[in-house]
Scaffold this motif. Structure first.
Motif, mmCIF file in Angstrom:
data_model
loop_
_atom_site.group_PDB
_atom_site.id
_atom_site.type_symbol
_atom_site.label_atom_id
_atom_site.label_comp_id
_atom_site.label_asym_id
_atom_site.label_seq_id
_atom_site.Cartn_x
_atom_site.Cartn_y
_atom_site.Cartn_z
ATOM 1 N N ASP A 39 -5.885 3.750 -18.404
ATOM 2 C CA ASP A 39 -4.749 4.667 -18.306
ATOM 3 C C ASP A 39 -4.880 5.490 -17.035
ATOM 4 N N GLY A 40 -3.763 5.867 -16.495
ATOM 5 C CA GLY A 40 -3.800 6.713 -15.307
ATOM 6 C C GLY A 40 -3.842 5.904 -14.023
ATOM 7 N N THR A 41 -3.982 4.585 -14.139
ATOM 8 C CA THR A 41 -3.978 3.764 -12.927
ATOM 9 C C THR A 41 -2.562 3.681 -12.360
ATOM 10 N N ALA A 42 -1.586 3.761 -13.248
ATOM 11 C CA ALA A 42 -0.208 3.480 -12.860
ATOM 12 C C ALA A 42 0.266 4.333 -11.694
ATOM 13 N N ASN A 43 -0.185 5.586 -11.641
ATOM 14 C CA ASN A 43 0.320 6.453 -10.580
ATOM 15 C C ASN A 43 -0.583 6.531 -9.373
ATOM 16 N N ASN A 66 0.800 -1.221 0.000
ATOM 17 C CA ASN A 66 0.000 0.000 0.000
ATOM 18 C C ASN A 66 0.828 1.264 0.000
ATOM 19 N N SER A 67 2.110 1.136 0.343
ATOM 20 C CA SER A 67 2.945 2.331 0.384
ATOM 21 C C SER A 67 3.533 2.649 -0.985
ATOM 22 N N LEU A 68 3.338 1.767 -1.956
ATOM 23 C CA LEU A 68 3.890 1.999 -3.295
ATOM 24 C C LEU A 68 2.759 2.250 -4.293
ATOM 25 N N THR A 69 3.086 2.983 -5.356
ATOM 26 C CA THR A 69 2.082 3.177 -6.404
ATOM 27 C C THR A 69 1.902 1.877 -7.169
ATOM 28 N N VAL A 70 0.883 1.878 -8.004
ATOM 29 C CA VAL A 70 0.621 0.708 -8.838
ATOM 30 C C VAL A 70 1.852 0.377 -9.689
ATOM 31 N N ALA A 71 2.420 1.398 -10.305
ATOM 32 C CA ALA A 71 3.581 1.147 -11.167
ATOM 33 C C ALA A 71 4.748 0.589 -10.355
ATOM 34 N N GLN A 72 4.960 1.156 -9.170
ATOM 35 C CA GLN A 72 6.063 0.663 -8.335
ATOM 36 C C GLN A 72 5.808 -0.772 -7.895
ATOM 37 N N TYR A 80 -2.408 4.832 -5.916
ATOM 38 C CA TYR A 80 -2.020 3.899 -4.863
ATOM 39 C C TYR A 80 -3.087 2.811 -4.750
ATOM 40 N N PRO A 81 -2.685 1.619 -4.290
ATOM 41 C CA PRO A 81 -3.647 0.515 -4.240
ATOM 42 C C PRO A 81 -4.936 0.860 -3.493
ATOM 43 N N THR A 82 -4.842 1.685 -2.453
ATOM 44 C CA THR A 82 -6.062 2.005 -1.700
ATOM 45 C C THR A 82 -7.036 2.838 -2.520
ATOM 46 N N GLU A 83 -6.560 3.411 -3.614
ATOM 47 C CA GLU A 83 -7.456 4.224 -4.446
ATOM 48 C C GLU A 83 -8.134 3.395 -5.540
#
Ligand SMILES: Nc1ncnc2c1ncn2[C@@H]1O[C@H](COP(=O)(O)OP(=O)(O)OP(=O)(O)O)[C@@H](O)[C@H]1O
Ligand SMILES: [Mg+2]
Lengths: 258, 248
Positions: A142-146, A104-110, A148-151
């Motif tokens: 598109d736009g999911t990559a940035n 959860n502390s990382l973005t989707v892309a990370q 966070y999982p909680t979003e």
């Protein structure tokens, strides 16, 4: 609504999946015996679907295959070898968790790039490309990559988890309820992706699911786990005609008033 | 309890073994240090100022009565840097930072994030524990230096403004400089260093031990903080005893 059953792979794959053999696997937590002697062989490149009532030990079984739990007795062999300390260095295995298991502390892309960046397998630019490719593969907007999982919604998280598992380029991939809480179209897409992945990479695939359409749509073989024992195993046709009453109830259950 | 202590030693040992890779984690360590500073600096400031002040109030009247008012600076200086600053800052860090670490690792454990890391062949000790323990071990001694300075200032302020004590700031600090030497400060910093590793290890261990959903996280946090504080006080005695022979 699910893809047509695909025949078991006949040609020897160039890049074979792993052979899994489980013998008399037993596990108890406190006084509860969760696995009571599971025997199962999964052939390289096979899609094996494990079904069974809630609480029958399916998730616990998967955790044993990927070395997150160690059995009280019995053995898990991958390519004939017991799971040793370094098995993850030698076999590429991935698991998609029931809840996704995203950081959860990382973005989707990370999250998706985590395996490649941590093990320094690619340069940052290449990782970005792989991440974009895998996210497109699981059809995330598109736009999911940035984000966070909680979003994300539960279904989107699951797809991110699948994308992350794909970056390992696994020879064995385990899915725990990959289509739970997904709408039918996304479930269909995921089912198709599992089959396509299997055809493309010949990865041995084990799917735990309650989704009967998915199971009969993708499986080469199906196993039925009840109270920690596999009571039925066979091709979809064998399972459809199996005499076990609980299995028939399980397959026939619907909401139509009697 | 002994089993937990054993597990903690194992965790600490594994962290030490992972230490050579800490440069790879410098970003994550930096972020942790920033968070620790952010969470505790203001509190540390207030706490230290008032501890210095209250020391002066308590000791000042007794000393002044006996005509020893000029010794106040040294007394306050020594008590703060050798004992109170390291212990109070360690307790503050356990409450403010250790609790957050236990909660974060605990929820990661509960929501299978830790398992997911393992399946990605990433050692949770390298990825999660090492940066936290290293960060806390850098941050706590730094905080203690800061706490010493603020505490002395607080002491000096109360000493000069309180009419019953009335020791001028210059007298306070000249006595402090005479009594407190570099070794005394090092003594406190060595303690802080050890406390930091203890608090970090206890809290990370409790976090990773979490079982049983959100309630489990709550239990882990409580246990992490109370165990940390008990361990800090125990270690404080042991360290004081061990370091005493060097207090020439
Ligand atoms: N870590 C654990 N500690 C104690 N009991 C556990 C643990 N993990 C699983 N169990 C127990 O094992 C049993 C099987 O759990 P498991 O998660 O494998 O079920 P499942 O077949 O995956 O069910 P579902 O379809 O609902 O996901 C449950 O009764 C559960 O309470
Ligand atoms: Mg399950």
């Amino acid at each position: 609504m699910t893809p047509a059953p695909s025949p078991a792979p006949s040609v020897a794959p160039a890049h074979p999946g792993l052979r899994v053999a489980v013998r008399d696997l037993r596990k108890r937590y406190h006084t509860q015996e969760v696995l009571r002697g599971v025997d199962l062989e999964i052939a390289p490149a096979e899609i094996f679907v494990l079904m069974g009532p809630s609480g029958s030990g399916k998730s616990v079984f998967l955790r044993h295959l990927i070395g997150l739990e160690s059995p009280d007795s019995g053995e898990v062999r991958i390519e004939g070898e017991l799971l040793a300390d370094d098995f993850r260095d030698r076999f590429r295995m991935a698991m998609v968790f029931q809840s996704g298991g995203l950081l959860n502390s990382l973005t989707v892309a990370q999250n998706v790039g985590l395996y490649l960046s941590e093990h320094r397998l690619r340069s940052p630019a290449e990782i970005d490309a792989v991440v974009a490719e895998k996210l497109a593969l699981v059809q995330l907007p598109d736009g999911t990559a940035n984000k966070y999982p909680t979003e994300l919604s539960g279904g989107m998280r699951r797809r991110v988890a699948i994308a992350r598992a794909l970056t390992i380029d696994p020879q064995l991939i385990l899915f725990d309820e990959p289509t739970a809480e997904l709408d039918p179209l996304v479930a269909l897409a995921i089912g198709r992706e599992i089959v396509a992945l299997n055809r493309r990479t010949h990865a041995t695939t084990l799917v735990v699911t309650h989704d009967r359409d998915l199971a009969f749509g993708i499986a080469h073989r199906i196993g039925f786990l009840v109270e920690g024992r596999i009571l039925a195993v066979g091709t979809p046709d064998v399972i459809r005609a199996h005499p076990l009453p609980l299995l028939q109830q399980f397959l026939a259950a619907d909401f139509t008033p009697q | 309890m002994f089993r937990e202590l054993g597990q903690m030693l194992v965790l600490f040992g594994a962290t030490l073994r992972a230490l050579p890779g800490f440069l790879r984690r410098r970003r994550s360590i930096g972020e942790q240090i920033f968070e620790i500073g952010n969470a505790s600096l203001l509190m540390a400031c207030m706490l230290s100022f008032f501890i210095g002040g209250v020391l002066v109030l308590q000791a000042g009247s007794v000393l002044v009565e006996r005509g020893l008012g000029s010794q106040l600076g040294g007394l306050v200086g020594i008590s703060l840097c050798k004992e109170l600053a390291p212990v109070m800052m360690a307790i503050l860090i356990a409450g403010r930072v250790g609790s957050a670490m236990a909660a974060e690792l605990g929820s990661m454990q509960v929501y299978q994030e830790v398992d997911a890391l393992r399946t990605l062949n990433i050692e949770p000790i390298d990825y999660l524990v090492l940066p936290r323990i290293v960060a806390i071990t850098i941050a706590l001694p730094a905080l203690v230096v800061f706490s010493n300075l603020v505490g002395w200032l607080g002491g000096a302020a109360v000493a000069s403004f309180n009419s019953d004590i009335g020791i001028p700031t210059a007298t306070f600090f000249s006595n402090l400089r005479e009594v407190v030497d570099t070794w005394d400060i090092a003594h406190g910093l060595i303690k802080a260093f050890v406390f930091a590793m203890a608090v970090g290890t206890v809290c990370c261990h409790q976090g990773l031990q979490t079982r049983g959903g959100p309630r489990g996280v709550g239990r882990s946090v409580t246990k992490a903080v109370t165990n940390s504080i008990v361990l800090v006080l125990l270690l404080d005695y042991v360290l004081t005893r061990l370091l005493q022979p060097f207090d020439a």
